[in-house]
Enzyme design. Structure first.
Site, mmCIF file in Angstrom:
data_model
loop_
_atom_site.group_PDB
_atom_site.id
_atom_site.type_symbol
_atom_site.label_atom_id
_atom_site.label_comp_id
_atom_site.label_asym_id
_atom_site.label_seq_id
_atom_site.Cartn_x
_atom_site.Cartn_y
_atom_site.Cartn_z
ATOM 1 N N HIS A 24 0.869 -1.188 0.000
ATOM 2 C CA HIS A 24 0.000 0.000 0.000
ATOM 3 C C HIS A 24 0.899 1.229 0.000
ATOM 4 O O HIS A 24 1.293 1.729 1.053
ATOM 5 C CB HIS A 24 -0.906 -0.022 1.239
ATOM 6 C CG HIS A 24 -1.959 1.040 1.264
ATOM 7 N ND1 HIS A 24 -3.206 0.835 1.810
ATOM 8 C CD2 HIS A 24 -1.964 2.319 0.828
ATOM 9 C CE1 HIS A 24 -3.920 1.950 1.717
ATOM 10 N NE2 HIS A 24 -3.177 2.865 1.125
ATOM 11 N N HIS A 26 1.287 4.881 -2.342
ATOM 12 C CA HIS A 26 0.938 5.792 -3.429
ATOM 13 C C HIS A 26 2.214 6.488 -3.869
ATOM 14 O O HIS A 26 2.814 7.236 -3.091
ATOM 15 C CB HIS A 26 -0.085 6.818 -2.955
ATOM 16 C CG HIS A 26 -1.360 6.213 -2.478
ATOM 17 N ND1 HIS A 26 -2.437 5.972 -3.316
ATOM 18 C CD2 HIS A 26 -1.730 5.757 -1.256
ATOM 19 C CE1 HIS A 26 -3.424 5.413 -2.619
ATOM 20 N NE2 HIS A 26 -3.011 5.268 -1.370
ATOM 21 N N HIS A 204 -9.602 0.982 -1.511
ATOM 22 C CA HIS A 204 -9.602 1.579 -0.183
ATOM 23 C C HIS A 204 -11.028 1.474 0.366
ATOM 24 O O HIS A 204 -11.991 1.905 -0.286
ATOM 25 C CB HIS A 204 -9.213 3.053 -0.261
ATOM 26 C CG HIS A 204 -7.768 3.307 -0.519
ATOM 27 N ND1 HIS A 204 -7.058 2.682 -1.518
ATOM 28 C CD2 HIS A 204 -6.884 4.134 0.104
ATOM 29 C CE1 HIS A 204 -5.798 3.122 -1.499
ATOM 30 N NE2 HIS A 204 -5.667 4.002 -0.522
ATOM 31 N N GLU A 207 -11.478 3.057 5.832
ATOM 32 C CA GLU A 207 -10.507 3.969 6.459
ATOM 33 C C GLU A 207 -11.311 5.020 7.220
ATOM 34 O O GLU A 207 -11.340 5.038 8.446
ATOM 35 C CB GLU A 207 -9.611 4.614 5.405
ATOM 36 C CG GLU A 207 -8.590 5.587 5.988
ATOM 37 C CD GLU A 207 -7.796 6.339 4.918
ATOM 38 O OE1 GLU A 207 -6.775 6.938 5.295
ATOM 39 O OE2 GLU A 207 -8.194 6.347 3.741
ATOM 40 N N ASP A 285 1.756 3.947 2.950
ATOM 41 C CA ASP A 285 0.700 4.764 2.348
ATOM 42 C C ASP A 285 1.285 5.937 1.566
ATOM 43 O O ASP A 285 1.546 5.821 0.369
ATOM 44 C CB ASP A 285 -0.270 5.231 3.439
ATOM 45 C CG ASP A 285 -1.633 5.653 2.903
ATOM 46 O OD1 ASP A 285 -1.843 5.618 1.680
ATOM 47 O OD2 ASP A 285 -2.509 5.997 3.722
ATOM 48 N N ASP A 286 1.468 7.082 2.212
ATOM 49 C CA ASP A 286 2.042 8.292 1.596
ATOM 50 C C ASP A 286 3.168 8.768 2.511
ATOM 51 O O ASP A 286 3.011 9.712 3.286
ATOM 52 C CB ASP A 286 0.967 9.379 1.464
ATOM 53 C CG ASP A 286 -0.178 8.948 0.569
ATOM 54 O OD1 ASP A 286 -0.057 9.089 -0.659
ATOM 55 O OD2 ASP A 286 -1.196 8.466 1.106
#
Length: 341
Positions: A24, A26, A204, A207, A285-286
């Site tokens: 996961h 991005h 997603h 969340e 994630d980011d």
């Protein structure tokens, strides 16, 4: 201190050497402020920050939308194929340093084509970096095209059309961006089409959105994996189903903390997920926005929840079990984890 470790430092050292996959990530969310400034200068793009420090100060979010607003601003500096190459190569170097052996990367083509950047430009830069990382570091990879859920299904269909000449380099499709108010059901037809093309399906869900969104992702999108999935724990029947089906959840601890999905890392549901028999994984994630790459996520949640050596090894095993590698490749990685542990 949990079984298997004499100290937090010992646990961190164990995590650092542990073979792992990241499922996961991005790629646009790995844009560090230093590279953002460099690309803005190279491409003549104005950004609303006077310094790297000002960018980092802006990374104080109260919810997902706060983050997305600055995320899309930052994306504006990515214009040329070389920009996408440098972005991806920088992430892969960090992943290699964290002993990540396999990555499954999301990219958001709609965030670029809407700015006049060609789909081909984006994909060529990313895939060239993935190929180089395989040659240089031995990191294998899969590439997942994400649809932006705040846009329409018709726009997602148009993006899938643009992807058709590149399906030899694209392994799956996903669904990201603003979750609340944009349920998976909004995209049922385009995901059915993607599945018919042989692409893997992720989304997603759970969340910020309710457990019902996870049900929709399972039943309507027919996902192979759930991204996040935290709020699944609010529905006991859903938890039982996820466990029985061996559905992977790509959990992102520092993201959850930064976006206020959890108020405190000590309240993170990861341990509860493991105890419930869910195939939870740890991901970043980011990472440039949320304060850490994959090892930092492992360490933060392991310290807060006092995870044992067995828990951490399970998370690493889950990362490969939930990947889209073939069975022989998964077995090879399992053996490497066991040999290390």
């Amino acid at each position: 201190m949990a079984e298997g470790f004499a100290s937090s430092a010992e646990r961190a050292a164990f995590i650092a050497g542990l073979p792992k996959a990241e499922l996961h990530l991005h790629i646009e969310g790995s844009l560090e402020p230093e590279l953002m400034f460099a690309l803005a200068q190279r491409n003549g793009v104005a950004i609303p920050f006077a310094s790297v420090e000002a960018v980092r100060a802006a990374y104080d979010f109260s919810n997902l939308q706060d983050f997305l607003d600055i995320y899309y601003q930052g994306m504006g500096v990515l214009i040329a194929e070389q920009d996408f190459y440098e972005l991806t190569a920088a992430y892969l170097a960090r992943a290699h340093a964290d002993n990540v052996r396999h990555v499954e990367i999301f990219f958001d083509p709609q965030g670029h084509t809407a700015r006049g950047v060609a789909f081909e430009t984006v994909l060529a830069g990313i895939t060239r970096a993935l190929d180089d990382a395989k040659a240089q570091h031995g990191i294998s990879s899969k590439l997942i095209l994400c649809f932006l859920r705040h846009l329409s299904e018709a726009e997602a269909e148009a993006t899938l059309d643009e992807a058709l000449p590149w399906l030899d380099r694209i392994d799956g499709v996903g669904l990201d961006s603003s979750e609340v108010g944009h349920p998976p059901s909004k995209f049922a037809r385009v995901f059915a089409r993607a599945k018919g093309l042989g692409l893997k399906i992720v989304a997603h869900a759970g969340e910020e959105g309710p457990p019902d969104y996870v049900h929709e992702a399972l039943d309507l999108l027919k996902v192979d994996r759930i991204d996040h999935g935290n709020r699944s724990l609010e529905d006991a029947a859903l938890v039982a189903r996820l466990a029985a089906e061996g559905m992977t959840l790509t959990v992102c601890p520092l993201s959850n903390l930064k976006l206020c999905v959890v108020g405190d890392m000590a309240a993170h549901p990861l341990k509860a997920m493991l105890d419930a028999g869910l195939r939870a994984t740890v991901n970043s994630d980011d990472p440039s926005y949320f304060g850490g790459y994959v090892n930092a996520n492992y360490v933060a949640v392991a310290d807060a929840l006092d995870l044992s050596k067995a828990d951490i090894v399970t998370l690493a095993h889950n990362s490969f079990a939930g990947s889209f590698l073939d069975d022989a490749e998964k077995a090879q990685h399992r053996a490497a984890i066991d040999a290390y542990a």
